[in-house]
Design a protein around this motif. Structure first.
Motif, PDB file in Angstrom:
ATOM      1  N   ARG A   1     -50.668  55.461  -9.005  1.00 30.91           N
ATOM      2  CA  ARG A   1     -49.624  56.381  -9.436  1.00 30.91           C
ATOM      3  C   ARG A   1     -48.406  55.701 -10.062  1.00 30.91           C
ATOM      4  O   ARG A   1     -47.317  56.265 -10.094  1.00 30.91           O
ATOM      5  CB  ARG A   1     -49.206  57.290  -8.277  1.00 30.91           C
ATOM      6  CG  ARG A   1     -50.358  58.181  -7.808  1.00 30.91           C
ATOM      7  CD  ARG A   1     -49.989  59.106  -6.682  1.00 30.91           C
ATOM      8  NE  ARG A   1     -51.166  59.898  -6.278  1.00 30.91           N
ATOM      9  CZ  ARG A   1     -51.192  60.733  -5.254  1.00 30.91           C
ATOM     10  NH1 ARG A   1     -50.104  60.902  -4.509  1.00 30.91           N
ATOM     11  NH2 ARG A   1     -52.288  61.398  -4.955  1.00 30.91           N
ATOM     12  N   VAL A   2     -48.599  54.489 -10.559  1.00 30.60           N
ATOM     13  CA  VAL A   2     -47.522  53.786 -11.246  1.00 30.60           C
ATOM     14  C   VAL A   2     -47.669  53.905 -12.751  1.00 30.60           C
ATOM     15  O   VAL A   2     -46.691  53.889 -13.486  1.00 30.60           O
ATOM     16  CB  VAL A   2     -47.477  52.301 -10.816  1.00 30.60           C
ATOM     17  CG1 VAL A   2     -46.513  51.497 -11.666  1.00 30.60           C
ATOM     18  CG2 VAL A   2     -47.089  52.199  -9.351  1.00 30.60           C
ATOM     19  N   GLY A   3     -48.926  54.034 -13.202  1.00 26.81           N
ATOM     20  CA  GLY A   3     -49.163  54.167 -14.628  1.00 26.81           C
ATOM     21  C   GLY A   3     -49.442  52.863 -15.330  1.00 26.81           C
ATOM     22  O   GLY A   3     -49.759  52.846 -16.509  1.00 26.81           O
ATOM     23  N   ALA A   4     -49.336  51.748 -14.633  1.00 30.38           N
ATOM     24  CA  ALA A   4     -49.625  50.454 -15.236  1.00 30.38           C
ATOM     25  C   ALA A   4     -51.115  50.149 -15.125  1.00 30.38           C
ATOM     26  O   ALA A   4     -51.745  50.420 -14.104  1.00 30.38           O
ATOM     27  CB  ALA A   4     -48.819  49.360 -14.541  1.00 30.38           C
ATOM     28  N   GLU A   5     -51.692  49.623 -16.192  1.00 31.29           N
ATOM     29  CA  GLU A   5     -53.100  49.269 -16.162  1.00 31.29           C
ATOM     30  C   GLU A   5     -53.335  48.094 -15.213  1.00 31.29           C
ATOM     31  O   GLU A   5     -52.483  47.209 -15.069  1.00 31.29           O
ATOM     32  CB  GLU A   5     -53.578  48.890 -17.570  1.00 31.29           C
ATOM     33  CG  GLU A   5     -53.540  50.048 -18.564  1.00 31.29           C
ATOM     34  CD  GLU A   5     -54.514  51.152 -18.204  1.00 31.29           C
ATOM     35  OE1 GLU A   5     -55.567  50.832 -17.618  1.00 31.29           O
ATOM     36  OE2 GLU A   5     -54.219  52.325 -18.515  1.00 31.29           O
ATOM     37  N   ARG A   6     -54.507  48.057 -14.612  1.00 33.39           N
ATOM     38  CA  ARG A   6     -54.799  46.987 -13.658  1.00 33.39           C
ATOM     39  C   ARG A   6     -54.793  45.612 -14.324  1.00 33.39           C
ATOM     40  O   ARG A   6     -54.568  44.609 -13.676  1.00 33.39           O
ATOM     41  CB  ARG A   6     -56.164  47.224 -13.015  1.00 33.39           C
ATOM     42  CG  ARG A   6     -56.240  48.451 -12.138  1.00 33.39           C
ATOM     43  CD  ARG A   6     -57.571  48.497 -11.420  1.00 33.39           C
ATOM     44  NE  ARG A   6     -57.707  49.715 -10.632  1.00 33.39           N
ATOM     45  CZ  ARG A   6     -58.703  49.952  -9.789  1.00 33.39           C
ATOM     46  NH1 ARG A   6     -59.649  49.039  -9.633  1.00 33.39           N
ATOM     47  NH2 ARG A   6     -58.779  51.064  -9.103  1.00 33.39           N
ATOM     48  N   THR A   7     -55.067  45.560 -15.609  1.00 31.70           N
ATOM     49  CA  THR A   7     -55.207  44.274 -16.277  1.00 31.70           C
ATOM     50  C   THR A   7     -53.879  43.723 -16.786  1.00 31.70           C
ATOM     51  O   THR A   7     -53.813  42.591 -17.222  1.00 31.70           O
ATOM     52  CB  THR A   7     -56.171  44.405 -17.469  1.00 31.70           C
ATOM     53  OG1 THR A   7     -55.698  45.457 -18.330  1.00 31.70           O
ATOM     54  CG2 THR A   7     -57.575  44.741 -16.994  1.00 31.70           C
ATOM     55  N   THR A   8     -52.816  44.503 -16.733  1.00 26.24           N
ATOM     56  CA  THR A   8     -51.538  44.040 -17.250  1.00 26.24           C
ATOM     57  C   THR A   8     -50.792  43.222 -16.203  1.00 26.24           C
ATOM     58  O   THR A   8     -51.170  43.171 -15.034  1.00 26.24           O
ATOM     59  CB  THR A   8     -50.659  45.234 -17.668  1.00 26.24           C
ATOM     60  OG1 THR A   8     -50.375  46.044 -16.522  1.00 26.24           O
ATOM     61  CG2 THR A   8     -51.351  46.087 -18.722  1.00 26.24           C
ATOM     62  N   THR A   9     -49.706  42.575 -16.636  1.00 23.43           N
ATOM     63  CA  THR A   9     -48.835  41.886 -15.684  1.00 23.43           C
ATOM     64  C   THR A   9     -48.370  42.866 -14.613  1.00 23.43           C
ATOM     65  O   THR A   9     -48.015  43.998 -14.907  1.00 23.43           O
ATOM     66  CB  THR A   9     -47.616  41.302 -16.412  1.00 23.43           C
ATOM     67  OG1 THR A   9     -48.075  40.382 -17.404  1.00 23.43           O
ATOM     68  CG2 THR A   9     -46.696  40.580 -15.446  1.00 23.43           C
ATOM     69  N   ARG A  10     -48.371  42.414 -13.395  1.00 26.03           N
ATOM     70  CA  ARG A  10     -48.076  43.299 -12.274  1.00 26.03           C
ATOM     71  C   ARG A  10     -46.577  43.407 -11.986  1.00 26.03           C
ATOM     72  O   ARG A  10     -45.800  42.494 -12.274  1.00 26.03           O
ATOM     73  CB  ARG A  10     -48.764  42.761 -11.016  1.00 26.03           C
ATOM     74  CG  ARG A  10     -50.276  42.760 -11.082  1.00 26.03           C
ATOM     75  CD  ARG A  10     -50.831  44.119 -10.785  1.00 26.03           C
ATOM     76  NE  ARG A  10     -52.289  44.106 -10.755  1.00 26.03           N
ATOM     77  CZ  ARG A  10     -53.033  45.000 -10.109  1.00 26.03           C
ATOM     78  NH1 ARG A  10     -52.455  45.984  -9.450  1.00 26.03           N
ATOM     79  NH2 ARG A  10     -54.339  44.930 -10.129  1.00 26.03           N
TER      80      ARG A  10
END
Length: 464
Positions: free
Chosen positions: A370-379
């Motif tokens: 529920r953050v909207g950031a893709e798993r592959t991007t910088t965390r």
């Protein structure tokens, strides 16, 4: 003022099962049952394929439901390790029922013997049955207390000698295993009928600094070889009428053993480790030796464990880490108030843990939930913490980008150390991503064993 009465597990289930994680009180600790099942099933396949023994540690989770899943591990015997007496008391009903069903059971009190705990250990053992409790010895002054166990239980206590293979937390180096006549004293105690020698035990967390499968496997090789060296040096003082056990491990090492039955078998370390597991016996003698692997964090994992990269082909954090801490965003600083965009969450040292880990310098990592950031991007990471609050920000390379969080939003944080993060909480909110892809619906509540006092009703009647 009336004293605080904690709700029962059944009351917790009645109130929270079926609710979304957005609705639970925060901070809260959440476990994904589906991930735990997968890790336990993988361990079972590995143990059965390699033909080794396995002993499951319960100190990370302290939950009976996970202990039951760990029990199905490919070893025909039900063997556990516990770091506290309360953990053993938690296991007592399970061990008792298994023993009553004629199954071989044993729980090891996994620190060098604490003399004041002998009475409680022996009382539990007497109720479960002979062979049910083991202790760890690394000093000759501990040996006389083993007779106190016998006086209560009326049968000998099982004993491992703790070997220090380089971690230096506890145990004796192979060259000093007979410190001040320790092995002779154990042999005399066994001849007198109040000790049963099992073998050598090593637990080395040096593998927590590993960064590859090869490094993790090399640590396991070192542990096994260290224990073999100790057996070879002191065999004349050890019983030779039985199979001697070498019990070794920590989660990164044991995770690396999965490489022997899947991807990663082309490493030279994999070939050497496989040879050791296939033939652990000492050269030029007829004494049989059995390798027993042990680990506790593996069903749950955390940032510390996955950052070792011990298992080839592992998935994303969301695929591998079963534990997360749900926290609420208190405030957001995206408008130039600071050198970089940040947000404040209501979870700090008490909820997340005490320290960074060897290969991850931050205090936790936000899930993509529920953050909207893709798993592959910088965390987004927990950049720093205070007692009750954490500051989250983008990891390296994304510092100039606004943090995509809002006041009141719930986030899930993968902690560095599952053992420490879970210790703040009395129970787990359990979800199941196999049943609910979002992993957001509470399907169960698992109560943790906590504290150090007598908690088992069986024991309470004997120590009033």
């Amino acid at each position: 003022m009336e004293p605080l009465v904690l709700p029962s597990q059944q009351q917790l289930r009645e109130h929270w099962v079926g609710k979304d994680l957005e609705e639970i009180p925060k901070p809260a600790v959440v476990l994904d049952r589906a991930i735990i099942r997968r890790h336990c099933a993988r361990m079972k396949r590995t143990v059965e394929t390699l033909g080794v023994g396995f002993r499951a540690h319960v100190k990370t989770h302290k939950a009976l439901q996970i202990a039951e899943m760990q029990m199905d591990n490919g070893d025909p015997e039900a063997k556990f390790i516990a770091s506290t007496l309360l953990e053993i008391e938690m296991l007592h009903p399970l061990l008792k029922s298994l023993k009553d069903a004629k199954k071989s059971v044993n729980v090891l009190y996994g620190i060098p013997l604490v003399p004041s705990h002998i009475s409680r250990l022996a009382t539990l053992a007497a109720d479960i049955g002979e062979g049910s409790v083991s202790v760890m010895i690394d000093h000759p002054d501990q040996v006389p207390y083993l007779k106190d166990f016998f006086e209560v239980a009326r049968f000998p206590v099982c004993v491992f000698v703790k070997v220090d293979t380089g971690y230096h937390r506890a145990g004796l180096p192979p060259i000093s295993l007979n410190k001040n006549g320790l092995l002779e004293k154990l042999a005399k105690a066994e001849a007198d009928g109040w000790v049963r020698f099992l073998g050598l035990y090593s637990h080395s967390s040096l593998s927590y600094t590993a960064q590859s499968p090869a490094e993790a496997m090399s640590h396991l090789i070192g542990e096994i070889q260290g224990c073999k060296d100790a057996l070879g040096r002191w065999l004349s003082l050890l019983p030779t009428d039985r199979e001697l056990v070498i019990s070794v491990g920590a989660t990164p090492q044991i995770s690396s053993s999965h490489n022997l039955v899947g991807e990663g078998t082309d490493y030279p370390e994999a070939q050497k480790l496989k040879a050791l597991l296939d033939n652990p016996c000492l050269k030029n003698n007829d004494v049989k030796v059995k390798i027993e692997l042990h680990a506790g964090n593996y069903p749950i994992l955390d940032m510390q464990q996955v950052s070792t990269n011990a298992r080839e082909g592992a998935g994303s954090f969301e695929d591998e880490i079963a534990i997360s801490v749900v926290a609420e965003v208190c405030s957001v600083y995206n408008d130039g108030e600071r050198d970089k965009s940040e947000a404040l969450v209501a979870a700090g040292t008490l909820a997340l843990g005490r320290e960074p880990c060897a290969n991850h310098s931050r205090w936790g990592v936000l899930s993509s939930w529920r953050v909207g950031a893709e798993r592959t991007t910088t965390r987004i990471v927990v950049d720093r913490i205070s007692q009750e609050h954490g500051i989250v920000a983008w990891g390296s390379g994304m510092e100039g980008k606004p943090v995509p969080l809002n006041v009141g939003q719930n986030v899930r944080i993968f902690p560095n150390h599952a053992c420490v993060a879970a210790a703040f909480f009395g129970w787990y909110f359990v979800v199941d991503s196999d049943e609910d892809q979002d992993g957001s619906r509470v399907v169960d509540i698992w109560v943790r064993g906590r504290g150090s006092g007598v908690s088992d009703p069986f024991l309470m009647t004997r120590f009033q």
